[in-house]
Structure formats: structure tokens, C-alpha cells
Scaffold this motif. Sequence first.
Motif, PDB file in Angstrom:
ATOM      1  N   GLY A 107       5.346 -24.402 -25.081  1.00  0.00           N
ATOM      2  CA  GLY A 107       3.901 -24.178 -24.954  1.00  0.00           C
ATOM      3  C   GLY A 107       3.136 -24.481 -26.220  1.00  0.00           C
ATOM      4  O   GLY A 107       3.717 -24.612 -27.303  1.00  0.00           O
ATOM      5  N   LYS A 109       0.887 -22.602 -27.734  1.00  0.00           N
ATOM      6  CA  LYS A 109       0.687 -21.504 -28.690  1.00  0.00           C
ATOM      7  C   LYS A 109       1.768 -21.561 -29.765  1.00  0.00           C
ATOM      8  O   LYS A 109       1.474 -21.495 -30.958  1.00  0.00           O
ATOM      9  CB  LYS A 109       0.728 -20.160 -27.969  1.00  0.00           C
ATOM     10  N   TYR A 135      -4.900 -20.236 -34.594  1.00  0.00           N
ATOM     11  CA  TYR A 135      -4.942 -21.141 -35.757  1.00  0.00           C
ATOM     12  C   TYR A 135      -5.152 -20.342 -37.048  1.00  0.00           C
ATOM     13  O   TYR A 135      -4.560 -20.618 -38.082  1.00  0.00           O
ATOM     14  CB  TYR A 135      -6.071 -22.183 -35.655  1.00  0.00           C
ATOM     15  N   ASN A 187     -11.812 -23.968 -26.287  1.00  0.00           N
ATOM     16  CA  ASN A 187     -11.713 -22.554 -25.971  1.00  0.00           C
ATOM     17  C   ASN A 187     -12.255 -21.846 -27.216  1.00  0.00           C
ATOM     18  O   ASN A 187     -11.704 -22.062 -28.285  1.00  0.00           O
ATOM     19  CB  ASN A 187     -10.251 -22.137 -25.731  1.00  0.00           C
ATOM     20  N   SER A 246      -0.524 -28.684 -23.204  1.00  0.00           N
ATOM     21  CA  SER A 246       0.078 -27.539 -22.522  1.00  0.00           C
ATOM     22  C   SER A 246       0.030 -27.766 -21.022  1.00  0.00           C
ATOM     23  O   SER A 246      -0.928 -28.348 -20.510  1.00  0.00           O
ATOM     24  CB  SER A 246      -0.748 -26.304 -22.879  1.00  0.00           C
ATOM     25  N   SER A 248       0.116 -25.117 -19.167  1.00  0.00           N
ATOM     26  CA  SER A 248      -0.253 -23.766 -18.721  1.00  0.00           C
ATOM     27  C   SER A 248      -1.442 -23.762 -17.779  1.00  0.00           C
ATOM     28  O   SER A 248      -1.368 -23.239 -16.676  1.00  0.00           O
ATOM     29  CB  SER A 248      -0.581 -22.892 -19.930  1.00  0.00           C
ATOM     30  N   ARG A 257       6.215 -21.587 -18.792  1.00  0.00           N
ATOM     31  CA  ARG A 257       6.158 -22.072 -20.168  1.00  0.00           C
ATOM     32  C   ARG A 257       6.614 -23.524 -20.369  1.00  0.00           C
ATOM     33  O   ARG A 257       7.803 -23.830 -20.287  1.00  0.00           O
ATOM     34  CB  ARG A 257       6.994 -21.177 -21.135  1.00  0.00           C
TER      35      ARG A 257
HETATM   36  N1  PLP Z   1      -4.450 -23.618 -27.114  1.00  0.00           N
HETATM   37  C1  PLP Z   1      -5.558 -23.089 -26.606  1.00  0.00           C
HETATM   38  C2  PLP Z   1      -6.871 -23.561 -27.085  1.00  0.00           C
HETATM   39  C3  PLP Z   1      -5.501 -22.066 -25.639  1.00  0.00           C
HETATM   40  O1  PLP Z   1      -6.624 -21.541 -25.142  1.00  0.00           O
HETATM   41  C4  PLP Z   1      -4.241 -21.624 -25.214  1.00  0.00           C
HETATM   42  C5  PLP Z   1      -4.091 -20.548 -24.214  1.00  0.00           C
HETATM   43  O2  PLP Z   1      -4.982 -19.831 -23.858  1.00  0.00           O
HETATM   44  C6  PLP Z   1      -3.114 -22.194 -25.781  1.00  0.00           C
HETATM   45  C7  PLP Z   1      -3.250 -23.196 -26.728  1.00  0.00           C
HETATM   46  C8  PLP Z   1      -1.756 -21.699 -25.418  1.00  0.00           C
HETATM   47  O3  PLP Z   1      -1.144 -22.499 -24.487  1.00  0.00           O
HETATM   48  P1  PLP Z   1       0.334 -22.229 -23.994  1.00  0.00           P
HETATM   49  O4  PLP Z   1       0.240 -21.328 -22.808  1.00  0.00           O
HETATM   50  O5  PLP Z   1       0.856 -23.594 -23.692  1.00  0.00           O
HETATM   51  O6  PLP Z   1       1.110 -21.583 -25.104  1.00  0.00           O
END
Ligand code: PLP
Length: 410
Positions: A107, A109, A135, A187, A246, A248, A257
Motif C-alpha cells: 500500500g 501508506k 508525510y 487528499n 494504491s 485501496s 492491501r
Molecule cells: N496516500 C493518500 C493521499 C491517502 O489518502 C491514503 C489513504 O487514505 C494513502 C496514501 C494510503 O493508501 P494505502 O491504503 O494504499 O496504504
Amino acid sequence: MFRINHNYTLLPGSYLFSEIARRVADFQAAHPEAEIIKMGIGDVTRPLCPAVVDALHQAVEEEAAAETFCGYGPEQGYPELRTLIARTDYRERGIDIDADEIFVSDGAKSDTGNITDILAADSKIAVTDPVYPVYVDTNVMGGRGGMLNADGRWSRITYLPCTEENGFCPALPATRPDVVYLCYPNNPTGTVLSREELTKWVDYCRREGVLLLFDAAYEAFVRTPGVPRSIYEIEGARETAIEFRSFSKTAGFTGIRLGYTVVPKELTGVDACGNKVGLHGLWKRRQTTKFNGASFLTQRAGEALYSPEGQQQVKEGIDFYLSNAATIREGLDAIGLRHVGGSDSPYIWVNSPEGMTSWEFFNLLLEKYHIVCTPGSGFGKAGEGYVRLTAFNSAERVAEAIKRLKSHSL
Ligand code: PLP
């Protein structure tokens, strides 16, 4: 006594979601009859699509038979999946990315956090404000934050405000950072950057020798013609950018994941002696040492997303969320609340009514309409005065929420 990583003690508690949960629980206890609609959720609500479910069943059968059983796989991902990603997500869209530049992971994150392992300990970081908190927090853990100021900002981090005043477009930093994080579609604001804006960033990063970390977790939501879905659509980005993706939100993989990171072979930084070092090799070393690959089952499920049925089902899922987002935007227009996002993103960023803080508007939405949002101030100082709504919900609940908003004036 052994010592711990002191940087962890500098981090404030993750106040935002626990505070939301506390306020909602208090309200529900006082008003047990209230039917609360959660419009702040950042998690998908639709189940896995049939192509994925079939692939998962099939993969379980493979793992159950001695002839087809797979144990450890390659840390960077199975070649079949990496090839499908490079071909479908990049080459067929005219973008020059090779399968061995794709690193499959569990993922975005993990990857956006772990990438800090290959950065110099004293790198200067720039982020947009509001921002996806991972970040910032992962750099604080690595000792790059400095001290936490009273306004919630870190002394060594450069913040690039994105507000209504600048059309939610971050300005180039006044002083050069080493690394800049951009996330588009964004986001929490749900906004996108045009090709011209992204070109400005790629040109700046190349000129100044800045590493651009581009989080494209929401690229599949882009529908506006001409809006780039990958940073590598911009000329020169291969020399300056890493891209994170991702499955997700794209395919409902938040529970199972899967994601990937693209590290082009041209991308170099310098070591302590000023010698050029390729980031592709460094990330490969990091991943093969600290990561043992995404699960076989999940990668098989990921492959299924690239079949014609898989592609169609993914599109239907995203269309569904975008239709919820359109309902929310129309409702907000009808009651006169300014907002951005929601056309190329599942997020809608809403201005609080004149003079209200994010938390004041949160309370109003909860108490008067029984709707839960996410206060924008939780994503950074420049998020004050906004709230985030999400399209991750059933169409019925979205329609009900909008009906409530329209039924009594704010
Ligand atoms: N990056 C951003 C901007 C997100 O909003 C999110 C999840 O909300 C992620 C990464 C995480 O993604 P993953 O579920 O692939 O770890």
C-alpha cells in the motif's frame, strides 16, 4: 537502560479521529434516536468486485495444492503483475515506464512513509497545507521535523498553503527544500493540478535538484480531460520524481492491501561525498532487506484488475463514488456552501459558513443534521475554516444527508 527514538516522543497524539469519535459518541449517547450519517470516512464502502473475488478463490486453490503452492515471492512483486501495471497504467497511455521500475507493495501508506529511509537524515522537507499527515509524521520520526510550534507546524518543515485565495495551487517554495511531497488528486481538498501547474513543479525540481514525491493514490478518479493521472505525463519527471499508487480506493483494497511505487532508473541523488547515486538501486536494497513482498493472494487479485472484466468493474466502482460526489456537490450548491473537489476525487472540501471554524461547523453538522464530517483544521493550519466530506457511502445515505441539509437552513 536502552534508549528509544526520541523523535517519536515529539509527535503529538493523533487527536483528529479520536476527537471526532468522542464527539459523535457523546452526541449519540445524549440522542439515542438520532440516525447519524458518517460523511467523513476515508474508507471505501463497496465490496470487492467479482473479478477480484474469483481471482482470490483461484489463488487459494493454488496455495492449497502441492504442484501450484507459492511461498516467498520476489520482494518487488511478481513479474506478471509488474508487467501488467507497466503496460496498462503507463505504456498504453504513452508513458515510458518499465516493469522493473515498478515496486509492488502492501500500500501507499507504507511506501510514502518508508521512502524516508533512503533520504539523508537532515533533508529539508516541503509539504502542502492541508496535507495527508503521513508525510509529516514519518519525517518527524526520522528527525527532520525540528520543534513543534504552537500553531501545529514543525520548525524544519516548509508548508505550502493551499487555500481558496490561491485556488488551492501550492506556490513554489521561497527557499529550496530537498524533497517536496505533492498529492494529486489531493487528499483532503479533492482538487487536481493542471498539466501547466505540474510542469511548473517538475521544471522547478529538475532545476533545483529537488526530489518530487508524487502521491497518485486517487489517480483513477480523474475524469476531467487533460488532467494528468501520472507525474510521468510531464516531460522530465523521470529525472526528478517517484510516484506512489494504491489499489485501496481504486478497487476497494483497503482491507486486502496492495499498492506500488515507481522509481525510474534515471533518478539520482548525491551521497555524502557528492557522488551521484541511483534511487532505483537504493529503494530495491531497502525493499529486499526490509520487505518480503505483498501476499501471493493479493497480487493475484491485483492481476485480475487488469483483465477486461476487472477494468470494467473498477470503472463502475469509481463511477459510483463519483456519482455520490456529484450528489453532494449539487446539494452544497443548493444550500449556498462554497466547495471544491468531488469531480476528479472522492473528497469534497467545503468552506464553513462565514466566520465559523472547522470544529464549529463540525458541531453544527452533527447537532442539527446528524451528519459527521472531518474538520479541515485536522489536516493543517491552512485547513482551518473548511471541512472534508467523502463520497464513500451508499447512494441512499448520501441522498438522505443532502435532503437533511436542504430541509433546514444552516
Ligand atoms: N496516500 C493518500 C493521499 C491517502 O489518502 C491514503 C489513504 O487514505 C494513502 C496514501 C494510503 O493508501 P494505502 O491504503 O494504499 O496504504
